[in-house]
Write an enzyme that holds these catalytic residues in place. Structure first.
Site, PDB file in Angstrom:
ATOM      1  N   TYR A  59       2.412  11.913  -5.328  1.00  0.00           N
ATOM      2  CA  TYR A  59       2.265  10.498  -5.662  1.00  0.00           C
ATOM      3  C   TYR A  59       2.422  10.258  -7.168  1.00  0.00           C
ATOM      4  CZ  TYR A  59       0.104  10.387  -0.992  1.00  0.00           C
ATOM      5  OH  TYR A  59      -0.171  10.516   0.346  1.00  0.00           O
ATOM      6  N   SER A 111      -1.786   4.634   6.669  1.00  0.00           N
ATOM      7  CA  SER A 111      -1.092   3.376   7.012  1.00  0.00           C
ATOM      8  C   SER A 111      -1.706   2.705   8.235  1.00  0.00           C
ATOM      9  CB  SER A 111       0.405   3.624   7.227  1.00  0.00           C
ATOM     10  OG  SER A 111       1.015   4.071   6.045  1.00  0.00           O
TER      11      SER A 111
END
Length: 329
Positions: free
Chosen positions: A55, A200
């Protein structure tokens, strides 16, 4: 804050996915805004913080490490290896020597002596899963990590890995519109005593009713532009599912995001969703889902409304799908 269990850890029933503070969804927030969001989550009782070497190509671990170092004893810190950024490109590499080197780099960025939960971010199919997990087991023995996780793998791969060393958590996408874990992985996790961490859980803002026109609302580098469900024709069809969904949320007296998270929390006490957000208001709204209780009839109605048969488009494009190991409908 309600608690759930991952391996040896009690964690908040909702964790925080930290990716979008540095990566993947267009321009990240300012360092000041990202820090405020992390501290707000901590103040509200969130104890599971999820990051990865990938990330921001290390930037997210650096952020999380800097902000949360003073609070290290209060949190369960999760990160990932096996997929990193090299020369501006995403690289999957599960070789034991790479995993061990990446761990050392992550420990420095995270400003900690040990990572509580360390995932293999992707299974490198050029390397036997037993070899990659063996390297992670060596890191446990060395005291550099406390527990091992896997991300985006099948039930069969989970069982192979678990035979080498106990797996504490399996992380993959799970929400009303992504039901792949229901094929086999959830059952395998329960057979083995492995917690399931759902990323998610709001379907990348779809279930939060927060995205209406991907063509105009998404930045050029937003990863959703590469996902078939967000292609204009597919997304228009998917939006039609939200009319009844919004009505149900209103009837329940909750927001669309809270309805999605409450559905997921009701699917099992071994499931820990990790929604990500940049917005303090959205963070507060997400945490409000812990107070929402769904009756079985409501759960059945939601199951029938949004599922793999009613959603248009696969979750990943063909190239990305080849990189993962999850079962597909």
């Amino acid at each position: 804050m309600q608690q759930r269990r991952i391996g040896p850890f009690d964690v908040s029933a909702l964790g925080l996915g930290c990716m979008n503070l540095s990566h993947a969804y267009g321009t990240p927030p300012s360092p000041e805004a990202a820090e405020a969001l992390l501290l707000r989550a901590l103040d509200h009782g969130v104890t599971l913080f999820d990051t990865a070497a990938l990330y921001g190509f290390g930037a997210n671990e650096t952020l999380v490490g800097r902000v949360l170092k003073p609070h290290r004893s209060k949190i369960v810190l999760a990160s990932k290896c096996g997929m990193t950024g090299i020369d501006g490109k995403r690289v999957i590499d599960g070789r034991p020597e790479t995993i061990k080197r990446t761990c050392d780099e992550s420990l420095k960025r995270l400003q900690t002596e040990v990572i509580d939960l360390y995932y293999l971010h992707r299974w490198d199919k050029q390397v036997a899963i037993e070899d990659s997990v063996g390297a992670l087991a060596d890191l446990v023995t060395a005291g550099k990590i406390r527990a091992i996780g896997l991300s985006e793998v099948s039930a069969a791969t989970l069982r192979r890995a678990h035979a080498v060393h106990p797996i504490a958590a399996l992380q993959t996408e799970y929400s009303l519109w992504t039901r792949n874990p229901e094929i086999a992985v959830l059952d395998a996790c329960r057979d083995l005593g492995v917690a399931f961490v759902a990323f998610s859980p709001l379907a990348r803002a779809f279930l939060a009713d927060g995205l209406h026109d991907p063509e105009t609302e998404l930045e050029a580098k937003d990863i959703r532009r590469q996902m078939p469900r967000f292609e204009p024709a597919n997304y228009r069809r998917n939006l039609a599912l939200l009319d009844e969904y919004r009505r149900m949320a209103a009837e329940m007296g909750c927001s669309p995001a809270q309805l999605a998270l409450a559905w997921l929390l009701a699917k099992g006490s071994d499931i820990i969703p990790i929604p990500g957000t940049r917005s303090p208001d959205h963070l507060d709204d997400n945490l409000g889902s812990l107070a929402v209780r769904l009756e079985e009839a409501t759960i059945r109605t939601l199951d029938a409304l949004i599922n793999q048969k009613t959603v248009t488009g696969p979750r990943y494009n063909a190239a990305t799908q080849q990189e993962i190991d999850t079962e597909e409908f």
